[in-house]
Design an enzyme around this catalytic site. Sequence first.
Site, PDB file in Angstrom:
ATOM      1  N   ASN A  86       0.852  -1.198   0.000  1.00 53.62           N
ATOM      2  CA  ASN A  86       0.000   0.000   0.000  1.00 53.62           C
ATOM      3  C   ASN A  86       0.882   1.241   0.000  1.00 53.62           C
ATOM      4  O   ASN A  86       1.676   1.445   0.932  1.00 53.62           O
ATOM      5  CB  ASN A  86      -0.909   0.032   1.226  1.00 53.62           C
ATOM      6  CG  ASN A  86      -1.743   1.312   1.285  1.00 53.62           C
ATOM      7  OD1 ASN A  86      -2.750   1.429   0.601  1.00 53.62           O
ATOM      8  ND2 ASN A  86      -1.321   2.275   2.092  1.00 53.62           N
ATOM      9  N   GLU A  87       0.779   2.049  -1.044  1.00 58.27           N
ATOM     10  CA  GLU A  87       1.493   3.325  -1.161  1.00 58.27           C
ATOM     11  C   GLU A  87       2.977   3.179  -0.822  1.00 58.27           C
ATOM     12  O   GLU A  87       3.591   4.065  -0.231  1.00 58.27           O
ATOM     13  CB  GLU A  87       0.839   4.390  -0.269  1.00 58.27           C
ATOM     14  CG  GLU A  87      -0.581   4.733  -0.671  1.00 58.27           C
ATOM     15  CD  GLU A  87      -1.165   5.906   0.094  1.00 58.27           C
ATOM     16  OE1 GLU A  87      -0.590   6.292   1.133  1.00 58.27           O
ATOM     17  OE2 GLU A  87      -2.202   6.441  -0.350  1.00 58.27           O
TER      18      GLU A  87
ATOM     19  N   ASN B 198      -5.011   4.781  -4.830  1.00 59.70           N
ATOM     20  CA  ASN B 198      -5.584   5.596  -3.769  1.00 59.70           C
ATOM     21  C   ASN B 198      -5.646   7.037  -4.268  1.00 59.70           C
ATOM     22  O   ASN B 198      -4.606   7.641  -4.556  1.00 59.70           O
ATOM     23  CB  ASN B 198      -4.722   5.540  -2.505  1.00 59.70           C
ATOM     24  CG  ASN B 198      -4.616   4.150  -1.920  1.00 59.70           C
ATOM     25  OD1 ASN B 198      -5.359   3.250  -2.297  1.00 59.70           O
ATOM     26  ND2 ASN B 198      -3.701   3.963  -0.990  1.00 59.70           N
TER      27      ASN B 198
ATOM     28  N   TYR C 285      -7.769  16.153  -0.182  1.00 62.10           N
ATOM     29  CA  TYR C 285      -6.454  16.712   0.113  1.00 62.10           C
ATOM     30  C   TYR C 285      -6.038  17.738  -0.930  1.00 62.10           C
ATOM     31  O   TYR C 285      -5.384  18.732  -0.608  1.00 62.10           O
ATOM     32  CB  TYR C 285      -5.409  15.601   0.184  1.00 62.10           C
ATOM     33  CG  TYR C 285      -5.561  14.698   1.379  1.00 62.10           C
ATOM     34  CD1 TYR C 285      -5.478  15.203   2.672  1.00 62.10           C
ATOM     35  CD2 TYR C 285      -5.795  13.340   1.217  1.00 62.10           C
ATOM     36  CE1 TYR C 285      -5.627  14.374   3.771  1.00 62.10           C
ATOM     37  CE2 TYR C 285      -5.946  12.503   2.310  1.00 62.10           C
ATOM     38  CZ  TYR C 285      -5.859  13.024   3.587  1.00 62.10           C
ATOM     39  OH  TYR C 285      -6.008  12.209   4.671  1.00 62.10           O
TER      40      TYR C 285
ATOM     41  N   TRP D 114     -12.836   4.904   1.589  1.00 61.25           N
ATOM     42  CA  TRP D 114     -12.012   4.990   2.789  1.00 61.25           C
ATOM     43  C   TRP D 114     -12.712   5.939   3.753  1.00 61.25           C
ATOM     44  O   TRP D 114     -12.775   7.111   3.511  1.00 61.25           O
ATOM     45  CB  TRP D 114     -10.617   5.521   2.439  1.00 61.25           C
ATOM     46  CG  TRP D 114      -9.645   5.392   3.572  1.00 61.25           C
ATOM     47  CD1 TRP D 114      -9.285   6.361   4.466  1.00 61.25           C
ATOM     48  CD2 TRP D 114      -8.911   4.221   3.933  1.00 61.25           C
ATOM     49  NE1 TRP D 114      -8.375   5.870   5.350  1.00 61.25           N
ATOM     50  CE2 TRP D 114      -8.128   4.561   5.060  1.00 61.25           C
ATOM     51  CE3 TRP D 114      -8.854   2.926   3.445  1.00 61.25           C
ATOM     52  CZ2 TRP D 114      -7.285   3.644   5.680  1.00 61.25           C
ATOM     53  CZ3 TRP D 114      -8.017   2.026   4.057  1.00 61.25           C
ATOM     54  CH2 TRP D 114      -7.236   2.385   5.152  1.00 61.25           C
TER      55      TRP D 114
ATOM     56  N   LYS E 294     -12.609   9.860   8.267  1.00 62.55           N
ATOM     57  CA  LYS E 294     -13.232   9.628   6.964  1.00 62.55           C
ATOM     58  C   LYS E 294     -14.321   8.558   7.028  1.00 62.55           C
ATOM     59  O   LYS E 294     -14.984   8.285   6.024  1.00 62.55           O
ATOM     60  CB  LYS E 294     -12.174   9.232   5.934  1.00 62.55           C
ATOM     61  CG  LYS E 294     -11.182  10.341   5.605  1.00 62.55           C
ATOM     62  CD  LYS E 294     -10.204   9.919   4.540  1.00 62.55           C
ATOM     63  CE  LYS E 294      -9.196  11.012   4.269  1.00 62.55           C
ATOM     64  NZ  LYS E 294      -8.288  11.239   5.420  1.00 62.55           N
TER      65      LYS E 294
END
Length: 746
Positions: free
Chosen positions: A371-372, A426, A432, A506, A527
Site C-alpha cells: 500500500n502506497e 488511492n 487533500y 475509505w 473519513k
Amino acid sequence: MRTTISINEDWLFTASQIDPALPDLSVMETVNLPHTWNAEDGSDGDDFYHRGVCWYAKKIIRPDGECVFLEVEAASQIAEVYLNGTCVGRHQGGFSSFRIDLTETMRPGENLLLISVDNGESEKTYPQFADFTFFGGLYRGVKLIVVPKNHLKLEAGDPGLHVTAELLEDGSASVRTDTGIHTGTRGTFCFTIEDAEGRTVEKNVTEKGEATFTLREPHLWDGVKDPYLYTARVRLEESGDEVAVRFGVRQFSVDAELGFFLNGKPYPLRGVSRHQDRQGKGWAVTEADHRQDIELIREVGANSIRLAHYQHAQYFYDLCDEAGVVVWAEIPFISRFMPGKEAHDDTISQMRELILQSGNHPSICFWGISNEITMKGESEALLQNLNDLQELCHAMDPTRLTTMAQIGAVSLNSPTNTITDVLAYNIYLGWYVGKTEDCADWLDERKHAQPQRALALSEYGADANYEIHSDQPKRKDYSEEYQCLYHEGMLQIIEERPWLWGTYAWNMFEFAADKRNEGGTKGQNTKGFVSYDRTVKKDVFYLYKAYWSKDPFVHVCGRRFVDRVGETTEVKIYSNQSEVTLYCDGEKVGTKNGSRIFRFTIPLAGEHTLRAKAGTCEDTIRIRKVEEPNPDYQVKGGGNEGVDWYLDEYGNRQRLTEKDGYFSVFDPIGMILANPGGAEVIQSLLKQVAAAFTKAGEQQETPKVDENLMEMIKGISPADLIEMSAPKLAGQVLPPLNEMLHRIAK
C-alpha cells in the site's frame, strides 16, 4: 482427540522491564485478553503513545495429553515466549497467529508462562510508518491446543487442512484436500466433505495426506446472494486427531473493460475498507465487535471489503465467508520502504503466513502485496521486494489474483504499475488536493495510458466531524455536509466507469491515527461512514445505502444540523425508493420522483418537524431557525474555512492571501516551476519537507526535481503538499513561501 483451551482470563501485565528468569509478579496488574496497552494513548492526538516492550504473565496447569501447543492469535509486533524461565519461541509480525510446542518444557502441575511483546520502532518489521496507530499487546487471544503425539500440522498457524475448489467446464467441481503431510508419515487419513446441513456428501479413506473429490452438482458460493459453505474434515484414524475447515466453490475473474465476474456473471465490486480498532479498545476487540462491523457493512449494502492494511482476525474472515462479501486481504508493506534484508524477509514471512492461515476462505479473492509503498521514492531493492512477493503469492496460491494499492501520484511510467495481476489507486482529489470532478479526468487518463490493465479505486474519501456543519460546505471544512457532497460526486464518477473492477471507500469506520489533530477531532482519521465507537451513522452512510442496498429505506439528512440561519433551507433526502414525499409540521411540502438523492427547499420560521415518506418507509428530523450560526458547528478556534488558513506560533488562525497577477501557495507546483524563478521557490519547499522526515543525526539531502518526483507533485499546490506531508510546519513554511511567490508575476 484434539482439545482447545482458552486461557484469556486472569493474566498479569506490566510496562516495566522484568527478568524472565526471576520475574517479580507483584509489580504486574491483572488484565484479561484481548488486551492492548494503547487503548487510550493510541488515539488522544498528541502524536505519542507507548511503543516498546511490555510483559504478560500467567500461571497455567499442564493439561492432560501427550503434546501441548501454545497458540497466540496475534502479538503486536514482536513476541518472545518464556516457559518457566526458558525462552521457547519468538515471532515477528503483529497480525498473524503463531504456535509454539511447549511439550518438552512444560512440567507437571503449575507452570509460569511469560510473553514479551514489543511494538517499538524497528527496521526489521512492518509497519513502521503509516496513518494509523500501531497498538501493542496480545490483542486477539491465547489458547492451548492439546493433541496426541501423532497429529496434524500445527506449525506457523497452519490450519492443518487446506482446500482448493475449482469449478470445471462441465459444471462440476474438483475439490482437493491436503494436510501438508505426505510420504514418510504413517497413518490412515479419513477425509470427508459435508454440506451446509452437516450431511456427508463425499468420503475417502487413504494412507496419503491428501484426497481429491468431484462434486457433480456443487452448490456455489455466490456472493451476498447465496454464500453457501461446505465443510471439509480430516481425521487421523490411529490417534483420533481431527480438524475441520469451511470452504466454498466459486469462480472469479477480472476483465480490463468489463470489471469483476463471479461465477461467470458480472459482479461489480462496490466496497469499503476497514481497520479493526474501535474507541476505548484499540485492536483488542471482541467477537461481538467483529459481528457488529460486518452487520454495518452489509447494512450499507457493500458486497466487498478491503481489509487494510494487515492480516485481520480469522473470525472476521469467517464472517465475510458467511456474509458473501468479496475480500481483498493484504500485508502491512506500507508507506515507507525499508531496504534491509531483515525487512525484506519480514514481508515474505507476513505474506506467507497470511496465505497459509487464510487460504481456505472463499471470500478472499485478492492478495494485496503493498500500500502506497512508493511514497518515498522507488529503487531496485523495492522493485525486487515487490516482485518477490508477487512470485511468492503465485507459488503458494495460483488460484487468486494479486493487487496493490498505489499512491495516486505515482508516475504512469513507474515499473511498479505492471507487477501485480490487477492494479488499484488511492485517490483523494476533492479532499487533500484539487476538486472531486478532477477524479474523472484522472481515472480516464490512467485508463487511456494502461488500456490492458484492470484498474480499481483502492481508496477515496473525505474527513467529517459529525458535529461540524455548514450550509456552504467546501473542501477541508470537515463538515458532514461536505463529506456527502464529495461522495455524491465520487459515486457518479464510479457509476460512469464500469471498467473499474472494484471501488473501496475509505473508510467504513473512523479509526485511530494518533498523530492527527484536525477538524475538531483528536487522534482519529474521521473519513469513516460510522463513528469510532460505532454509535453514529453519518449521513454519508445513507447515501451509500441508497446506491447499494436493496432494503427499502428513507433518510433525511442533517439531523445533527439543527440550528440554521436564513429565510429558507435545503432539505436533502437519501432513499433507494423512486418517490419521496416531504412533510413540514404535518403539511405536505411536495413529492419528487428521482433516484437516490432528493432535494427540497422550505421556508424557515421557528422550529420545524420534517418527515419524509417513501413507500412504507418514514424518517423524521427537527430543525429550527436561528439568527446567528451556531458556534458549536464550527471547528474550534475559527470558522469552517477550508484550507486557506494556518496556525501561527501562538495557535491563532491566520489566512493566506492571494495577489492578483502573481503566484501564491495555492497555485499548482508544475505551473510555478514553468515560470522563471519558480524552481528556487520549489527547491526551498522540498528542502523543508525533507527536513520534516529526516531523523536526528541524519544528513539531509535536498530532493532533486526529477521526472518521477515532478509527476507526483506537479498537479498539487505548495499548500496541499505541506498539508499532506508536514501539516505541523504550515505556520512556519507557508507564510514566507507565499511572500516569495507574491514577487513572481504569472
